[in-house]
Design a protein around this motif. Structure first.
Motif: not given
Length: 185
Positions: A132-143
């Motif tokens: 789940x933390x990997x998924x959040x990291x991917x979403x946050x990379x969109x910043x």
């Protein structure tokens, strides 16, 4: 939804009830039984959403990852911490199970009550994990691709940047940092 291609609904939906739904794509992708005999809408949304419960399995660390990302933003005033919601987790899991039954088709549930992020990663290597933390990291990379501005005005999302992330927009990032979001599940 946890479960490399990301999809997101507009963060405006998350503002309605201040919630972000996740689910796990797992068992249905690994085995047979991918026939789609009928259309399932993913179940009814919970009548109420509150905090509480414990993250389990792939979800351990999801709330912490969201909160760390929200703090790193440095917003003033600071963004509130999110709480895990069993109601949202159950609702999201219903849809995730349906997507797995459809052999991993990625699409959003036809509902506008909650914001929704979906992440999927596949691998043929035994032992590869996706948390789940990997998924959040991917979403946050969109910043890196997001240009702040007014909603439906001067805000922008760099399409070339997003393509490099194997995503389809900046909506996942804006879901994570949406000020009114209170719960994740």
């Amino acid at each position: 939804m946890i479960g490399m291609r990301s999809h997101s609904k507009s963060p405006r939906a998350a503002a309605r009830l201040g919630a972000l739904a996740l689910g796990a794509l797992a068992a249905g992708l690994l085995g047979g039984g991918c026939g789609v005999d009928d259309v399932f809408d993913g179940g009814d949304p919970p009548a109420t959403v509150g905090g509480g419960g414990t993250e389990e399995g792939v979800f351990v660390g999801v709330t912490e990852a969201h909160n760390a990302a929200r703090q790193e933003l440095g917003a003033s005033p600071a963004l509130g911490e999110l709480e895990w919601s069993e109601e949202l987790a159950t609702f999201a899991q219903q849809w995730s199970d349906e997507l797995a039954r459809r052999c991993g088709t990625i699409e959003h549930r036809n509902q506008n009550r909650f914001g929704e992020n979906i992440a999927l990663q596949g691998s043929t290597r035994p032992g590869d994990s996706f948390t789940g933390a990997d998924a959040v990291e991917g979403w946050v990379a969109e910043e890196a691709c997001w240009g702040y501005g007014t909603i439906r005005g001067s805000e922008s999302c760099d399409s070339a940047c997003i393509a490099g992330l194997n995503s389809n927009g900046c909506g996942h990032y804006t879901q994570v940092d949406w000020r009114d979001t209170r719960f994740v599940g």
